[in-house]
Design a protein around this motif. Sequence first.
Motif, PDB file in Angstrom:
ATOM      1  N   LEU A   1      25.957  35.669  34.802  1.00  0.00           N
ATOM      2  CA  LEU A   1      26.470  34.930  35.947  1.00  0.00           C
ATOM      3  C   LEU A   1      27.991  35.021  35.859  1.00  0.00           C
ATOM      4  CD1 LEU A   1      25.805  33.112  38.403  1.00  0.00           C
ATOM      5  CD2 LEU A   1      26.178  31.142  36.910  1.00  0.00           C
ATOM      6  N   PHE A   2      28.589  35.461  36.950  1.00  0.00           N
ATOM      7  CA  PHE A   2      30.036  35.679  37.012  1.00  0.00           C
ATOM      8  C   PHE A   2      30.550  34.648  38.009  1.00  0.00           C
ATOM      9  CE2 PHE A   2      33.183  39.287  38.511  1.00  0.00           C
ATOM     10  CZ  PHE A   2      34.159  38.363  38.813  1.00  0.00           C
ATOM     11  N   ILE A   3      31.341  33.701  37.515  1.00  0.00           N
ATOM     12  CA  ILE A   3      31.847  32.646  38.386  1.00  0.00           C
ATOM     13  C   ILE A   3      33.309  32.947  38.692  1.00  0.00           C
ATOM     14  CG2 ILE A   3      32.002  30.156  38.745  1.00  0.00           C
ATOM     15  CD1 ILE A   3      30.030  29.727  36.501  1.00  0.00           C
TER      16      ILE A   3
ATOM     17  N   THR B   1      41.298  44.362  47.070  1.00  0.00           N
ATOM     18  CA  THR B   1      40.520  45.514  46.603  1.00  0.00           C
ATOM     19  C   THR B   1      39.375  45.003  45.742  1.00  0.00           C
ATOM     20  OG1 THR B   1      41.628  45.745  44.467  1.00  0.00           O
ATOM     21  CG2 THR B   1      42.710  46.771  46.360  1.00  0.00           C
ATOM     22  N   GLY B   2      38.616  45.917  45.174  1.00  0.00           N
ATOM     23  CA  GLY B   2      37.577  45.532  44.218  1.00  0.00           C
ATOM     24  C   GLY B   2      38.166  45.014  42.914  1.00  0.00           C
ATOM     25  N   GLY B   3      39.433  45.305  42.667  1.00  0.00           N
ATOM     26  CA  GLY B   3      40.094  44.884  41.425  1.00  0.00           C
ATOM     27  C   GLY B   3      40.923  46.040  40.890  1.00  0.00           C
TER      28      GLY B   3
ATOM     29  N   GLN C   1      41.041  38.098  33.501  1.00  0.00           N
ATOM     30  CA  GLN C   1      41.756  37.945  34.764  1.00  0.00           C
ATOM     31  C   GLN C   1      41.840  39.294  35.459  1.00  0.00           C
ATOM     32  OE1 GLN C   1      45.949  36.718  35.102  1.00  0.00           O
ATOM     33  NE2 GLN C   1      45.265  35.433  36.790  1.00  0.00           N
ATOM     34  N   ASP C   2      41.395  39.277  36.707  1.00  0.00           N
ATOM     35  CA  ASP C   2      41.449  40.471  37.553  1.00  0.00           C
ATOM     36  C   ASP C   2      42.714  40.402  38.397  1.00  0.00           C
ATOM     37  OD1 ASP C   2      40.747  42.770  38.882  1.00  0.00           O
ATOM     38  OD2 ASP C   2      39.082  41.887  39.995  1.00  0.00           O
ATOM     39  N   HIS C   3      43.088  41.509  38.990  1.00  0.00           N
ATOM     40  CA  HIS C   3      44.223  41.574  39.914  1.00  0.00           C
ATOM     41  C   HIS C   3      43.682  42.201  41.182  1.00  0.00           C
ATOM     42  CE1 HIS C   3      45.929  41.115  35.960  1.00  0.00           C
ATOM     43  NE2 HIS C   3      47.125  40.860  36.470  1.00  0.00           N
ATOM     44  N   LYS C   4      43.425  41.360  42.178  1.00  0.00           N
ATOM     45  CA  LYS C   4      42.630  41.804  43.336  1.00  0.00           C
ATOM     46  C   LYS C   4      43.420  42.618  44.357  1.00  0.00           C
ATOM     47  CE  LYS C   4      38.487  39.782  42.808  1.00  0.00           C
ATOM     48  NZ  LYS C   4      38.059  38.409  42.953  1.00  0.00           N
ATOM     49  N   ARG C   5      44.729  42.310  44.465  1.00  0.00           N
ATOM     50  CA  ARG C   5      45.494  43.010  45.506  1.00  0.00           C
ATOM     51  C   ARG C   5      45.905  44.395  45.039  1.00  0.00           C
ATOM     52  NH1 ARG C   5      47.139  39.951  49.969  1.00  0.00           N
ATOM     53  NH2 ARG C   5      46.191  37.897  49.794  1.00  0.00           N
TER      54      ARG C   5
ATOM     55  N   TYR D   1      29.977  33.040  43.349  1.00  0.00           N
ATOM     56  CA  TYR D   1      29.147  33.486  42.229  1.00  0.00           C
ATOM     57  C   TYR D   1      28.843  34.967  42.429  1.00  0.00           C
ATOM     58  CZ  TYR D   1      27.914  28.559  41.280  1.00  0.00           C
ATOM     59  OH  TYR D   1      27.946  27.223  40.979  1.00  0.00           O
ATOM     60  N   ASN D   2      28.878  35.718  41.340  1.00  0.00           N
ATOM     61  CA  ASN D   2      28.317  37.058  41.343  1.00  0.00           C
ATOM     62  C   ASN D   2      27.201  37.056  40.313  1.00  0.00           C
ATOM     63  OD1 ASN D   2      30.230  38.198  43.196  1.00  0.00           O
ATOM     64  ND2 ASN D   2      31.715  38.161  41.534  1.00  0.00           N
ATOM     65  N   VAL D   3      26.207  37.892  40.536  1.00  0.00           N
ATOM     66  CA  VAL D   3      25.028  37.843  39.661  1.00  0.00           C
ATOM     67  C   VAL D   3      24.964  39.070  38.764  1.00  0.00           C
ATOM     68  CG1 VAL D   3      23.741  36.388  41.248  1.00  0.00           C
ATOM     69  CG2 VAL D   3      23.572  38.878  41.464  1.00  0.00           C
ATOM     70  N   ARG D   4      26.142  39.581  38.421  1.00  0.00           N
ATOM     71  CA  ARG D   4      26.269  40.853  37.681  1.00  0.00           C
ATOM     72  C   ARG D   4      27.601  40.838  36.959  1.00  0.00           C
ATOM     73  NH1 ARG D   4      30.622  42.318  40.347  1.00  0.00           N
ATOM     74  NH2 ARG D   4      30.758  41.474  42.433  1.00  0.00           N
ATOM     75  N   PHE D   5      27.790  41.816  36.111  1.00  0.00           N
ATOM     76  CA  PHE D   5      29.088  41.969  35.457  1.00  0.00           C
ATOM     77  C   PHE D   5      30.146  42.343  36.500  1.00  0.00           C
ATOM     78  CE2 PHE D   5      26.953  42.437  31.306  1.00  0.00           C
ATOM     79  CZ  PHE D   5      27.885  41.827  30.482  1.00  0.00           C
ATOM     80  N   GLY D   6      31.385  41.945  36.270  1.00  0.00           N
ATOM     81  CA  GLY D   6      32.474  42.294  37.171  1.00  0.00           C
ATOM     82  C   GLY D   6      33.003  43.691  36.882  1.00  0.00           C
ATOM     83  N   ASP D   7      33.621  44.273  37.868  1.00  0.00           N
ATOM     84  CA  ASP D   7      34.249  45.578  37.721  1.00  0.00           C
ATOM     85  C   ASP D   7      35.659  45.442  38.266  1.00  0.00           C
ATOM     86  OD1 ASP D   7      34.999  48.200  37.720  1.00  0.00           O
ATOM     87  OD2 ASP D   7      33.163  48.957  38.644  1.00  0.00           O
ATOM     88  N   PRO D   8      36.696  45.438  37.482  1.00  0.00           N
ATOM     89  CA  PRO D   8      36.849  45.918  36.104  1.00  0.00           C
ATOM     90  C   PRO D   8      36.866  44.851  34.997  1.00  0.00           C
ATOM     91  CG  PRO D   8      39.017  45.792  37.125  1.00  0.00           C
ATOM     92  CD  PRO D   8      38.044  45.219  38.106  1.00  0.00           C
ATOM     93  N   GLU D   9      36.215  43.700  35.167  1.00  0.00           N
ATOM     94  CA  GLU D   9      36.175  42.725  34.068  1.00  0.00           C
ATOM     95  C   GLU D   9      35.408  43.262  32.865  1.00  0.00           C
ATOM     96  OE1 GLU D   9      35.838  41.944  37.210  1.00  0.00           O
ATOM     97  OE2 GLU D   9      36.891  40.084  37.683  1.00  0.00           O
ATOM     98  N   THR D  10      34.279  43.928  33.145  1.00  0.00           N
ATOM     99  CA  THR D  10      33.420  44.438  32.072  1.00  0.00           C
ATOM    100  C   THR D  10      34.186  45.339  31.100  1.00  0.00           C
ATOM    101  OG1 THR D  10      31.715  44.452  33.724  1.00  0.00           O
ATOM    102  CG2 THR D  10      31.220  45.636  31.710  1.00  0.00           C
TER     103      THR D  10
HETATM  104  N1  GLY Z   1      36.313  42.372  40.009  1.00  0.00           N
HETATM  105  C1  GLY Z   1      35.601  41.558  40.888  1.00  0.00           C
HETATM  106  C2  GLY Z   1      34.182  41.850  41.033  1.00  0.00           C
HETATM  107  O1  GLY Z   1      33.591  42.591  40.267  1.00  0.00           O
HETATM  108  O2  GLY Z   1      33.574  41.307  41.955  1.00  0.00           O
END
Ligand code: GLY
Length: 415
Positions: free
Chosen positions: A267-269, A225-227, A211-215, A283-292
């Motif tokens: 695949l990042f859904i 934000t990006g996370g 779980q990301d925190h976007k705000r 959909y994102n086609v890469r690892f998430g930042d900061p999920e990774t």
């Molecule tokens: N944390 C969301 C993203 O990487 O798009």
Amino acid sequence: MNILVIGSGGREHAVVKSLSESPSAPKIYCAPGNAGIAAQATLLKLDVKNHNDVVKACKENKIDLVFIGPEDPLVDGLADSLRDNSILVFGPSKAAAQLEGSKIFAKEFMKKAHVPTAKAVTVSTVEATMKASENFSAPYILKADGLAAGKGVFICKTEAELRLAAQHLFELKGLGRAGETALLEQNLPGYELSFLLLTDGENFSALPLAQDHKRLLNDDKGPNTGGMGTVAPMKISEELYQKIISKVVAPSVQQLKKENFIFRGVLFIGIMVVDNEPYVLEYNVRFGDPETQVILPLIKNDLAEVFHDVSRGQLRPLEIKNQFSFCIVNAAAGYPDKPQKNTPIELPQNQSDQYILHAGTALSAEGKLVSNGGRVLNIVAVGNSREEVRENAYKLNDQVKMHGRQYRTDIGGRF
Ligand code: GLY
Ligand code: AMP
């Protein structure tokens, strides 16, 4: 094995760190990297937009595998250029990367895959947007079609705000070509989760739910934000998890296959859960930042081998640790609008299960560590309980010195 990691953020530092701990002991290169990555990888100066340059560097350094971190080079077809030169790549083809590169393309894909998602229409003028909005209710979601570095989604509380957003995209060309067309989408009220999976285009392996925190601010206030922080694994009911697999994940992977995409990567859904039902946001086609940063420490397998297998189309089962991880983002003063660069940074000592990853950092002319981007540092803790990792991450965070840094103190509220 020689691995080249493309990218320069916290995600790439997390990848480089995990690769450097892989039992298979790969030699790691990174382009362009950052001040933290430099300790674990050989940095290469490369123009990743110049595919010939990248291919040449791969040949010179006998690179066996290229890991592409960010979306831009994927949408730009770097994976195809490398594969055309018989270089193994972790990352999808240009055609498949349209899933992230075009919101309209992604929405069409979602319809074909029959996955639940918000209703939407394509618009490209202010007039058409306002007319279409009669069939939607506030808040209105307007999404620029193309890549916009996280600045392409407008959440508009009123018609007046929607008009301003549409004017920004279509008349002022505020996002250039990325915003020439857009999706007007129905708002989905719920909570978000990040479902990432490894796939070789045939099979998939789910990664720990994050779980990301976007705000920017506590209580999900302030700008997107990006996370700003992540936790994993996020706890949801088995019933919801199975719904996500059957209604969202399996049909999405099935559709990748139907489209004949070369999809060897992640695949990042992005999912919104509304009344216990999952809806695909993106959909994102890469690892998430900061999920990774919270996902990789939970993988038991040798990461270099995992990436190598995926890039050859031979995905094997993953083993996930029974542990927890936690990440707090430190952003520069002024982020997200005007992040302050060159702010001096002082860091505490890393330990094996509590450490700091670099995102936007650089070394000054005098060799001192300074900020060099919006999101600057990731404070990570890994451990055996949710309470432990939260406490350890915030304790380590207290020891960071960077004037004006911004971070949330409520990461993991739903953890
Ligand atoms: N944390 C969301 C993203 O990487 O798009
Ligand atoms: P996206 O890039 O499409 O994931 O959108 C960025 C962020 O905007 C998401 O992470 C959500 O927080 C929010 N968002 C996007 N689409 C919707 C929607 N239909 N309803 C509510 N929030 C949304």
